[in-house]
Design a protein around this motif. Structure first.
Motif, PDB file in Angstrom:
ATOM      1  N   SER A  27       0.843  -1.199   0.000  1.00 58.05           N
ATOM      2  CA  SER A  27       0.000   0.000   0.000  1.00 58.05           C
ATOM      3  C   SER A  27       0.882   1.254   0.000  1.00 58.05           C
ATOM      4  CB  SER A  27      -0.896  -0.010   1.237  1.00 58.05           C
ATOM      5  OG  SER A  27      -1.677   1.164   1.284  1.00 58.05           O
ATOM      6  N   ILE A  28       0.788   2.031  -1.078  1.00 56.28           N
ATOM      7  CA  ILE A  28       1.662   3.194  -1.205  1.00 56.28           C
ATOM      8  C   ILE A  28       0.934   4.452  -1.661  1.00 56.28           C
ATOM      9  CG2 ILE A  28       3.708   1.806  -1.710  1.00 56.28           C
ATOM     10  CD1 ILE A  28       3.309   2.515  -4.678  1.00 56.28           C
ATOM     11  N   PHE A  29      -0.314   4.345  -2.078  1.00 60.52           N
ATOM     12  CA  PHE A  29      -0.957   5.457  -2.757  1.00 60.52           C
ATOM     13  C   PHE A  29      -1.141   6.679  -1.859  1.00 60.52           C
ATOM     14  CE2 PHE A  29      -0.942   2.723  -6.023  1.00 60.52           C
ATOM     15  CZ  PHE A  29      -2.042   1.929  -6.288  1.00 60.52           C
ATOM     16  N   ASN A  30      -1.104   6.482  -0.561  1.00 63.89           N
ATOM     17  CA  ASN A  30      -1.301   7.631   0.324  1.00 63.89           C
ATOM     18  C   ASN A  30      -0.070   8.530   0.401  1.00 63.89           C
ATOM     19  OD1 ASN A  30       0.020   5.537   1.650  1.00 63.89           O
ATOM     20  ND2 ASN A  30      -0.543   6.303   3.655  1.00 63.89           N
ATOM     21  N   ILE A  31       1.077   8.051  -0.108  1.00 65.25           N
ATOM     22  CA  ILE A  31       2.287   8.870  -0.062  1.00 65.25           C
ATOM     23  C   ILE A  31       2.995   8.971  -1.412  1.00 65.25           C
ATOM     24  CG2 ILE A  31       2.732   8.582   2.394  1.00 65.25           C
ATOM     25  CD1 ILE A  31       4.789   6.455   1.692  1.00 65.25           C
ATOM     26  N   TYR A  32       2.700   8.058  -2.355  1.00 63.27           N
ATOM     27  CA  TYR A  32       3.371   8.077  -3.648  1.00 63.27           C
ATOM     28  C   TYR A  32       2.443   8.664  -4.711  1.00 63.27           C
ATOM     29  CZ  TYR A  32       7.314   5.115  -2.262  1.00 63.27           C
ATOM     30  OH  TYR A  32       8.447   4.624  -1.688  1.00 63.27           O
ATOM     31  N   ASP A  33       3.039   9.473  -5.608  1.00 69.59           N
ATOM     32  CA  ASP A  33       2.369   9.821  -6.849  1.00 69.59           C
ATOM     33  C   ASP A  33       2.577   8.659  -7.821  1.00 69.59           C
ATOM     34  OD1 ASP A  33       3.139  13.416  -7.060  1.00 69.59           O
ATOM     35  OD2 ASP A  33       1.851  12.256  -5.698  1.00 69.59           O
ATOM     36  N   THR A  52      -1.896  11.946  -8.174  1.00 67.25           N
ATOM     37  CA  THR A  52      -1.083  12.257  -7.002  1.00 67.25           C
ATOM     38  C   THR A  52      -1.601  11.524  -5.766  1.00 67.25           C
ATOM     39  OG1 THR A  52      -2.384  14.157  -6.303  1.00 67.25           O
ATOM     40  CG2 THR A  52      -0.676  14.549  -7.974  1.00 67.25           C
ATOM     41  N   SER A  53      -0.811  11.597  -4.699  1.00 64.95           N
ATOM     42  CA  SER A  53      -1.228  10.969  -3.447  1.00 64.95           C
ATOM     43  C   SER A  53      -2.537  11.583  -2.947  1.00 64.95           C
ATOM     44  CB  SER A  53      -0.132  11.093  -2.400  1.00 64.95           C
ATOM     45  OG  SER A  53       0.191  12.447  -2.166  1.00 64.95           O
ATOM     46  N   ASP A  54      -2.799  12.833  -3.337  1.00 64.25           N
ATOM     47  CA  ASP A  54      -4.040  13.508  -2.945  1.00 64.25           C
ATOM     48  C   ASP A  54      -5.210  13.158  -3.858  1.00 64.25           C
ATOM     49  OD1 ASP A  54      -2.288  16.584  -2.098  1.00 64.25           O
ATOM     50  OD2 ASP A  54      -2.732  14.811  -0.892  1.00 64.25           O
ATOM     51  N   GLY A  55      -4.930  12.418  -4.928  1.00 69.56           N
ATOM     52  CA  GLY A  55      -5.992  12.022  -5.846  1.00 69.56           C
ATOM     53  C   GLY A  55      -6.197  12.947  -7.023  1.00 69.56           C
ATOM     54  N   ASN A  56      -5.353  13.956  -7.163  1.00 69.73           N
ATOM     55  CA  ASN A  56      -5.443  14.850  -8.316  1.00 69.73           C
ATOM     56  C   ASN A  56      -4.870  14.165  -9.547  1.00 69.73           C
ATOM     57  OD1 ASN A  56      -6.521  17.123  -6.854  1.00 69.73           O
ATOM     58  ND2 ASN A  56      -4.494  17.376  -5.968  1.00 69.73           N
ATOM     59  N   THR A  57      -5.456  14.451 -10.691  1.00 69.62           N
ATOM     60  CA  THR A  57      -5.010  13.828 -11.933  1.00 69.62           C
ATOM     61  C   THR A  57      -4.565  14.884 -12.941  1.00 69.62           C
ATOM     62  OG1 THR A  57      -7.257  13.795 -12.831  1.00 69.62           O
ATOM     63  CG2 THR A  57      -6.530  11.835 -11.623  1.00 69.62           C
TER      64      THR A  57
END
Length: 117
Positions: A27-33, A52-57
């Motif tokens: 699990s890495i999506f909370n810190i990795y783009d 991005t880790s924030d969910g922006n595309t």
């Protein structure tokens, strides 16, 4: 360490669709783009899409309106939905995970996408 495994490439006719997937080993999506890049023969590797880790595309101009990047945190998987494919989309597509302004940067092995009639 993070391992990335892409899947979903193949041969498709112009106008067709493919969905690529990139499975991360943890699990890495909370810190990795997460990025999708592509490299066509004789050309430099180029950024196609980012989440991005924030969910922006964000998308390259060449694929805006045709490609969609998304992620499923429960499956540790990032997707690239590619619609209305064109011959110029032919390339090896690579998944990348990175933390901005850090040395943490991981690549998958790539998956071939060929758009041809």
């Amino acid at each position: 360490q993070v391992q990335l495994v892409e899947a979903g490439g193949g041969l498709v006719q112009p106008g067709g669709s493919l969905r690529l997937s990139c499975a991360a080993s943890r699990s890495i999506f909370n810190i990795y783009d997460m990025d999708w890049y592509r490299q066509a023969p004789g050309r430099q590797r180029e950024l196609v899409a980012r989440i991005t880790s924030d969910g922006n595309t964000d998308y390259a101009d060449a694929v805006k309106g045709r490609f969609t990047i998304s992620r499923d945190s429960a499956k540790n998987t990032v997707y690239l939905q590619m619609n209305n494919l064109k011959p110029e989309d032919t390339a090896v597509y690579y998944c990348n995970a990175h933390i901005p302004i850090s040395s943490l940067d991981y690549w998958g092995q790539g998956t071939q996408v060929t758009v041809s009639s």
